[in-house]
Design a protein around this motif. Structure first.
Motif, PDB file in Angstrom:
ATOM      1  N   GLU A   1      81.725 -27.993   6.032  1.00  0.00           N
ATOM      2  CA  GLU A   1      82.484 -28.622   7.126  1.00  0.00           C
ATOM      3  C   GLU A   1      82.405 -30.140   7.020  1.00  0.00           C
ATOM      4  O   GLU A   1      83.409 -30.846   7.201  1.00  0.00           O
ATOM      5  CB  GLU A   1      81.945 -28.171   8.473  1.00  0.00           C
TER       6      GLU A   1
ATOM      7  N   ASP B   1      84.603 -31.338   4.137  1.00  0.00           N
ATOM      8  CA  ASP B   1      86.010 -31.233   4.511  1.00  0.00           C
ATOM      9  C   ASP B   1      86.432 -32.394   5.400  1.00  0.00           C
ATOM     10  O   ASP B   1      87.580 -32.833   5.372  1.00  0.00           O
ATOM     11  CB  ASP B   1      86.245 -29.899   5.226  1.00  0.00           C
TER      12      ASP B   1
ATOM     13  N   LYS C   1      92.560 -29.481   0.647  1.00  0.00           N
ATOM     14  CA  LYS C   1      91.814 -28.221   0.600  1.00  0.00           C
ATOM     15  C   LYS C   1      90.516 -28.401  -0.192  1.00  0.00           C
ATOM     16  O   LYS C   1      90.522 -29.028  -1.260  1.00  0.00           O
ATOM     17  CB  LYS C   1      92.646 -27.120  -0.068  1.00  0.00           C
TER      18      LYS C   1
ATOM     19  N   ASP D   1      85.510 -20.333  -0.383  1.00  0.00           N
ATOM     20  CA  ASP D   1      86.288 -19.217   0.161  1.00  0.00           C
ATOM     21  C   ASP D   1      86.132 -19.237   1.672  1.00  0.00           C
ATOM     22  O   ASP D   1      85.277 -18.553   2.240  1.00  0.00           O
ATOM     23  CB  ASP D   1      85.783 -17.897  -0.430  1.00  0.00           C
ATOM     24  N   VAL D   2      86.967 -20.048   2.326  1.00  0.00           N
ATOM     25  CA  VAL D   2      86.803 -20.280   3.760  1.00  0.00           C
ATOM     26  C   VAL D   2      87.036 -18.996   4.561  1.00  0.00           C
ATOM     27  O   VAL D   2      86.298 -18.695   5.504  1.00  0.00           O
ATOM     28  CB  VAL D   2      87.735 -21.414   4.229  1.00  0.00           C
ATOM     29  N   ARG D   3      88.045 -18.226   4.202  1.00  0.00           N
ATOM     30  CA  ARG D   3      88.315 -16.985   4.946  1.00  0.00           C
ATOM     31  C   ARG D   3      87.153 -16.006   4.819  1.00  0.00           C
ATOM     32  O   ARG D   3      86.749 -15.364   5.800  1.00  0.00           O
ATOM     33  CB  ARG D   3      89.615 -16.341   4.453  1.00  0.00           C
ATOM     34  N   GLY D   4      86.588 -15.887   3.618  1.00  0.00           N
ATOM     35  CA  GLY D   4      85.446 -15.008   3.444  1.00  0.00           C
ATOM     36  C   GLY D   4      84.228 -15.490   4.215  1.00  0.00           C
ATOM     37  O   GLY D   4      83.472 -14.688   4.771  1.00  0.00           O
TER      38      GLY D   4
ATOM     39  N   ARG E   1      84.237 -17.125   7.011  1.00  0.00           N
ATOM     40  CA  ARG E   1      84.374 -16.848   8.444  1.00  0.00           C
ATOM     41  C   ARG E   1      83.859 -15.452   8.767  1.00  0.00           C
ATOM     42  O   ARG E   1      83.128 -15.260   9.754  1.00  0.00           O
ATOM     43  CB  ARG E   1      85.823 -16.979   8.907  1.00  0.00           C
ATOM     44  N   GLY E   2      84.203 -14.466   7.965  1.00  0.00           N
ATOM     45  CA  GLY E   2      83.722 -13.112   8.216  1.00  0.00           C
ATOM     46  C   GLY E   2      82.212 -13.029   8.191  1.00  0.00           C
ATOM     47  O   GLY E   2      81.591 -12.391   9.050  1.00  0.00           O
ATOM     48  N   ARG E   3      81.602 -13.701   7.208  1.00  0.00           N
ATOM     49  CA  ARG E   3      80.131 -13.693   7.123  1.00  0.00           C
ATOM     50  C   ARG E   3      79.503 -14.360   8.333  1.00  0.00           C
ATOM     51  O   ARG E   3      78.508 -13.869   8.892  1.00  0.00           O
ATOM     52  CB  ARG E   3      79.684 -14.399   5.846  1.00  0.00           C
TER      53      ARG E   3
ATOM     54  N   GLU F   1      80.814 -14.749  11.385  1.00  0.00           N
ATOM     55  CA  GLU F   1      81.029 -13.942  12.590  1.00  0.00           C
ATOM     56  C   GLU F   1      80.017 -12.794  12.656  1.00  0.00           C
ATOM     57  O   GLU F   1      79.443 -12.522  13.721  1.00  0.00           O
ATOM     58  CB  GLU F   1      82.456 -13.396  12.626  1.00  0.00           C
TER      59      GLU F   1
END
Length: 461
Positions: free
Chosen positions: A110, A113, A417, A422-425, A427-429, A431
């Motif tokens: 973060e 970015d 970017k 792997d930002v989407r991956g 997020r799952g971890r 959460e």
């Protein structure tokens, strides 16, 4: 060795000897800045078109509890006393080493970015050696420049603590992960200080940290715990040196500001947290009065966002607002303003490097320094026309304007970017880990949890 040249950019070097340019080139040779000037000419290097870009040094965050990003925005409506009750009294002890890794990894990404190329990770939840190891690994895997501030275990932070620091583990981390001081990551010691530990324990902490060659940082002058003249207490034991950074400083006395300046200390201000959670007003003017130029930090990322743009604006507005209010009460005009946008950008870059002990490596676009660089795209509705490049950076820009980020000459973000995440991956971890953490704590994860305030060690006890 890789070489990159940025062509035809607006360059804000933050080095008075280099100056600023409306149209110039910047050559990166390996990890370092080689040249900054107009018309460098043909070179054997990767070319980046800098037209429409403002090029600045990477931001430096001098104080962030990165491990708390697992609790992101849970503390958005908490006071400082509720923070102690919730984070220290409930959550800190429930973190696993894997939680420490994931939070530090995501929190460091973060920061990258957001154009923060150097992060002082104020890591004060080292409940076991594995917690410390995984926190270090999270920073290292993210790839930014970092100072790992070893800051005790959760149980040792309840004020006013007489528990000794585990310097066997501090020395192990120093030996295992930071054998030298010239790498992309370095180590420091994040002390509790006399607000949160006894003076005898504090003196022991300072002396042992210095024996290991570690710079020191501590919270001083924040909230109800900061009213006990912490800098005066340190001075009484002969502990004030130029290797120390004082965080917040809101409730320090004028004589304490002078002591910090006279002993070569540095400061880190976190205005958004300070104003929201009850630390006190920003200490900018008190420090500047004695020649101590502060740095800027995010602090508790369980409460506020993690970008430097917001922190620069809030610190500037808070500082100017305090002086303007005083002037209104006297029916007087303020002219000129006490701090400028260039001052604020200096705090976020040059002074950040000083506070981290890295002024010889980063903080400005100076040839010979490491190539920690941010490129801001001005082809955005919030940025043009560019009448004042520094004003555009401080007052107008946001994370969405960051096109490219370099750390030590390596591209970490390109065309808006991150290049290796792997930002989407992630997020799952995050959460799943947050679900498990809040379940262990037995508290709701919907913003309704307001912890009982913790006030031990204050007059409100």
């Amino acid at each position: 060795m890789r070489r990159t040249v940025i062509r035809n950019a607006m360059i804000v070097s933050m080095d008075a000897k280099i100056g600023d340019f409306h149209d110039a080139d910047l050559l990166i040779d390996g990890e370092k800045i080689a040249e900054v000037r107009p018309n460098i000419g043909p070179v054997d290097a990767q070319e980046i078109d800098g037209r429409g870009m403002i090029v600045i040094p990477g931001f430096i965050d001098t104080h962030r509890h990165t491990w708390q990003c697992m609790l992101r925005n849970a503390a958005a409506d908490w006071t400082l006393a509720q923070y102690f009750g919730g984070v220290r009294g409930v959550m800190g002890e429930l973190y696993t080493p894997d939680d420490m890794y994931l939070a530090n990894y995501v929190g460091a990404l973060e920061a990258l970015d957001a154009g923060i190329t150097t992060l002082y990770d104020w890591s004060h939840n080292n409940n076991t050696p594995d917690h410390a190891d995984m926190a270090v690994k999270g920073l290292r895997d993210a790839g930014l420049r970092a100072v790992y501030g070893y800051g005790n275990a959760n149980r040792e932070w309840f004020p006013v603590s007489d528990l000794p620091s585990n310097f066997d583990d501090v020395a192990r981390v120093r030996r295992t992960h930071f054998n030298g001081d010239d790498g992309l990551m370095t180590m420091a010691f994040a002390a509790r200080g006399p607000q949160f530990a006894t003076l005898d324990v504090t003196e022991d902490d300072f002396r042992k940290a210095r024996e290991l060659g570690l710079r020191i940082t501590l919270h001083a002058g924040d909230g109800l715990w900061g009213l006990n003249h912490p800098v005066d207490q340190l001075h009484s034991r002969g502990l004030l040196r130029d290797d120390t950074t004082y965080v917040h400083c809101c409730t320090l006395s004028d004589s304490e500001f002078k002591l910090i300046a006279d002993t070569g200390g540095t400061a880190s201000l976190s205005a958004e947290v300070e104003l929201n959670m009850g630390h006190g007003n920003p200490a900018t003017l008190g420090l500047l009065k004695h020649g101590c130029r502060p740095s800027i930090s995010i602090d508790v990322c369980c409460s506020v966002g993690g970008d430097m743009f917001a922190q620069m604006r809030i610190l500037m507005a808070g500082t100017r607002g305090f002086l303007n209010e005083e002037a209104l009460a006297r029916h007087a005009l303020v002219d000129p303003l006490p701090i400028t946008t260039r001052d604020i950008l200096d705090f976020a870059t040059v002074q950040g490097a000083r506070a981290c002990g890295l002024e010889g490596r980063t903080g400005s676009l100076t040839p010979g320094k490491q190539a920690d660089i941010v490129m801001l795209d001005t082809y955005a509705l919030n940025m043009f026309p560019i009448n004042n490049p520094i004003g555009a950076v401080v007052e107008d820009a946001h994370v969405g304007n960051i096109d490219t980020v370099f750390v030590a000459g390596r591209i970490m973000k390109r065309h808006g970017k991150l290049v290796h995440a792997d930002v989407r991956g992630l997020r799952g971890r995050m959460e799943r880990s947050a679900d498990a953490l809040f379940e262990r704590a037995g508290v709701p994860r919907d913003g309704t949890w307001l912890p009982k305030p913790y006030v031990r060690g204050t007059d409100a006890e």
